[in-house]
Design an enzyme around this catalytic site. Structure first.
Site, PDB file in Angstrom:
ATOM      1  CB  SER A   1     -14.072  -4.984  -1.032  1.00 56.86           C
ATOM      2  OG  SER A   1     -14.516  -4.150  -2.085  1.00 56.86           O
TER       3      SER A   1
ATOM      4  CG  LEU B   1     -18.874   0.222   1.911  1.00 58.25           C
ATOM      5  CD1 LEU B   1     -18.616   1.719   2.077  1.00 58.25           C
ATOM      6  CD2 LEU B   1     -20.256  -0.140   2.426  1.00 58.25           C
TER       7      LEU B   1
ATOM      8  N   GLY C   1     -17.253   0.971  -3.091  1.00 59.57           N
ATOM      9  CA  GLY C   1     -18.073   2.170  -3.195  1.00 59.57           C
ATOM     10  C   GLY C   1     -19.363   2.011  -3.959  1.00 59.57           C
TER      11      GLY C   1
ATOM     12  CG  LEU D   1     -22.858  -2.737  -2.284  1.00 56.25           C
ATOM     13  CD1 LEU D   1     -22.254  -3.792  -1.363  1.00 56.25           C
ATOM     14  CD2 LEU D   1     -24.319  -3.077  -2.603  1.00 56.25           C
ATOM     15  CB  THR D   2     -21.886   4.364  -1.216  1.00 53.95           C
ATOM     16  OG1 THR D   2     -21.388   4.815  -2.495  1.00 53.95           O
ATOM     17  CG2 THR D   2     -20.763   3.675  -0.446  1.00 53.95           C
ATOM     18  N   GLY D   3     -24.112   3.756  -3.592  1.00 55.16           N
ATOM     19  CA  GLY D   3     -24.983   4.418  -4.554  1.00 55.16           C
ATOM     20  C   GLY D   3     -24.323   5.562  -5.296  1.00 55.16           C
ATOM     21  CE  LYS D   4     -17.613   6.017  -4.267  1.00 54.72           C
ATOM     22  NZ  LYS D   4     -16.490   6.503  -3.429  1.00 54.72           N
TER      23      LYS D   4
ATOM     24  CE1 TYR E   1      -3.228  -2.830   0.233  1.00 53.81           C
ATOM     25  CE2 TYR E   1      -3.575  -2.334   2.550  1.00 53.81           C
ATOM     26  CZ  TYR E   1      -3.879  -3.080   1.441  1.00 53.81           C
ATOM     27  OH  TYR E   1      -4.828  -4.068   1.516  1.00 53.81           O
TER      28      TYR E   1
END
Length: 348
Positions: free
Chosen positions: A236, A238, A241, A243-246, A53
């Protein structure tokens, strides 16, 4: 905050784990420090990182996340407050990760080098949980193989030799416990078998992707989690990301991982958008933030030791940590399982 035992170690870790992979790329050192301050204040005692990372992996940022954690330890003098997990890279063609420029493998020499380099960056003399980031053997990784195993060859360093190297760093006091990541049922049981046969370090956890749209862990690994106490560290949750709807309706928020790096193909499969929408609809119907809803789904699974959340802003971090307080009802469970039955694992 709820605390759960890590494998058979006797050590309790928070049900929410702080993921760190954006620090040094999308997040500055100061932002990483602020996230760790807040997480610790909220009862999160478990942090996860990796030698590779920040993400995406590249020579210029490799090790930056561990260095940010290291400067925080030095400044706060609170190493004893954190259960720290990091990872050694698996087999890959990277020629910039090891000092001699050779591709990464899980050989004795490379494992010893990786441990020492992580300790130096982290400014600590021990790692609580040392994980193999992905298998040494050839594998279709990170969703590339779908739900089917694809045999890509036999080349690998023997598992008992990998365990010998890990045994060496455990006996030296550099590592307390070991874990796996992105591993299969076969691989997990092989590691357990060899450790029992030779009294080598025992695998205490497995860090795999797990979310509403990827429940493949339930197919075989969940039984191992129960019977062998090798719990899931879910990453992971989400779906990076989605599954946040963004990203709904083709949206591409500025500064999002999709906009910056375009590396989210694991979550851009047929039926994925439709399934994301169904889960987001459930959250909205019950008056829940979609990200908190998705996080709490992962956290409440009985085979999950800890849910690894990640954030690039304090607002996202606060939402993720507070998701632990959302009641998970029988109605939510029923509706989630109905969607899963109609479209299982669209993003394995």
């Amino acid at each position: 905050m709820e605390y759960r035992e890590l494998g058979r170690t006797g050590q309790k870790v928070s049900a929410i784990c702080l993921g760190t992979m954006t620090w040094g790329e999308q997040n500055t050192e100061a932002e990483g420090h602020a996230q760790m301050d807040y997480a610790l204040e909220q009862g999160v005692n478990f942090f996860d990182t990796a030698e590779m990372y920040a993400v995406p992996p590249r020579k210029e940022t490799q090790g930056s996340t561990e260095r940010i954690i290291g400067t925080w330890f030095k400044e706060k003098k609170n190493r004893d407050k954190v259960i720290l997990a990091t990872k050694a890279s698996g087999r890959a063609p990277f020629d910039w990760l090891r000092k001699d420029g050779s591709p990464t493998q899980q050989t004795r020499a490379q494992i010893l080098e990786a441990v020492d380099a992580s300790l130096e960056r982290l400014q600590t003399d021990y790692i609580d949980l040392y994980q193999l980031h992905w298998p040494d053997r050839p594998m279709a990784m990170f969703g590339a193989g779908g739900t089917s195993y694809q045999h890509l060859g036999e080349e690998q360093n023997p598992i008992h030799e990998i365990l010998d190297a890990l045994d060496e760093v455990v006996k030296a006091g550099k590592v307390r416990w070991i874990g796996l990541s992105n591993e299969t049922p076969w691989g997990t049981m092989k590691f357990l078998h060899h450790s029992e046969m030779k009294n080598q370090p025992r695998v205490q956890s497995i860090q795999n992707a797990y979310s509403l749209v990827n429940r493949t862990f339930e197919m075989g690994l969940s039984e191992i989690a129960y019977r062998e106490q090798v719990g899931l560290l879910a990453y992971s949750p989400l779906a990076q990301g989605y599954l946040t709807g963004k990203y709904q309706g083709g949206a591409l928020p500025k500064g999002s991982r999709k906009q910056l790096f375009n590396r989210l193909q694991r979550y851009e499969t047929p039926y994925a958008d439709e399934t994301f929408g169904k889960y987001i609809d459930i959250a909205n119907k019950h008056g829940l933030d979609p990200s908190q809803f998705a996080n709490q789904f992962a956290t409440t699974r009985p085979f999950v030791t800890s849910n690894i959340i990640g954030a690039t802003s304090m607002e996202q971090l606060k939402l993720a940590i507070s998701s632990h307080d959302i009641p998970w009802t029988e109605e939510l469970e029923k509706e989630v399982n109905e969607v899963h039955a109609s479209q299982p694992n669209p993003c394995p």
